[in-house]
Design an enzyme around this catalytic site. Structure first.
Site, PDB file in Angstrom:
ATOM      1  N   ASP A  11       0.792  -1.090  -0.034  1.00 29.92           N
ATOM      2  CA  ASP A  11      -0.022   0.056   0.122  1.00 29.92           C
ATOM      3  C   ASP A  11       0.863   1.100   0.005  1.00 29.92           C
ATOM      4  O   ASP A  11       2.025   1.187   0.457  1.00 29.92           O
ATOM      5  CB  ASP A  11      -0.842   0.109   1.085  1.00 29.92           C
ATOM      6  CG  ASP A  11      -1.613   1.275   1.406  1.00 29.92           C
ATOM      7  OD1 ASP A  11      -2.411   1.546   0.478  1.00 29.92           O
ATOM      8  OD2 ASP A  11      -1.699   1.974   2.458  1.00 29.92           O
TER       9      ASP A  11
HETATM   10 MG    MG Z   1      -3.139   3.452   3.194  1.00 29.36          MG
END
Ligand code: MG
Length: 234
Positions: A11
């Site tokens: 991420d």
């Molecule tokens: Mg994030």
């Protein structure tokens, strides 16, 4: 004992880059540009709260990306007694400012961590951020060129944690043992839920020691990104 990881899905916001710091810098800059007065810490805290509720609506499929991007600023301006009609233009500039060099702050020296892993394992960015902001940010931060590939929800047409997002990622990766692919992210609702949907091991980056509900299968939890080293096939 889980399999050693050969592929990491990173991420970006809140995991490799300190999104909160970038957000604050960008909004403060735009407040000056639009002559809206000073944007105080209290105001930014109120914005963060509003913003978070909007992203949850996106993850739950209750709103579209364009709706949440503009809606959060409209709500915020209303809450501050400012003119909400500038929300759309403000958001466009905001996407651009977010990627400015002085808005880039690394989490746990993530740049050098990724450098040290380059060529040893495969690394991909998996992000729900916008194409405009993420492309610029990944380039300026130097993180983009360390990745073996970049997957942005706006390009794929689906957001994490939707299984369609991950199906496209795995299509692009080619044949791979899913037990050796790890998703690392700070969000339970997009990263951990997404990893669970995709049937891959999950690693929750939880630097602030938050607690998670039992509905999430969290295989690993780390406070510092360097803690992933022992999990990897190096
Ligand atoms: Mg994030």
């Amino acid at each position: 004992m889980t399999d050693k990881i050969t592929t990491v899905l990173w991420d970006v916001d809140g995991t490799l880059l300190d999104f909160i710091a970038a957000e604050k810098a960008a909004i403060r800059k735009l407040f000056r540009e639009y002559d809206l007065g000073e944007c105080t810490d209290e105001m930014l805290a109120r914005y963060s709260k509003i913003n978070r509720t909007y992203w949850v609506k996106l993850e739950n499929g209750e709103m579209t990306k364009p709706e949440i991007l503009v809606g959060r600023f409209r709500d915020f301006f209303v809450s501050e007694g400012l003119d909400p009609s500038i929300a759309s233009a403000f958001n466009e500039k905001y996407q651009d400012r977010l990627g400015d060099a002085d808005s880039i702050v690394y989490c746990n020296d993530s740049l050098n961590l990724l450098k040290s892993l380059r060529g040893k394992i495969r690394q991909y960015a998996v992000s729900n951020g916008t194409i405009a902001a993420q492309t610029k940010k990944l380039k300026l931060s130097g993180l983009g060129e360390l990745m073996d590939g970049i997957f942005l929800s706006e390009q794929l047409g689906y957001e994490k944690p939707n299984i369609e997002f991950f199906n496209q990622v795995f299509d692009a990766l080619g044949p791979v043992d899913r037990s050796k692919v790890l998703i690392v992210g700070d969000s339970l609702t997009s990263d951990i839920r997404g990893g669970n949907n995709a049937g891959i091991p999950t690693c929750w980056y939880n630097p602030h020691g938050l607690s998670a509900g039992p509905e999430y299968q969290i295989d690993h939890e780390i406070k510092d990104l360097h803690e992933i080293y022992p999990l990897l096939a190096l």
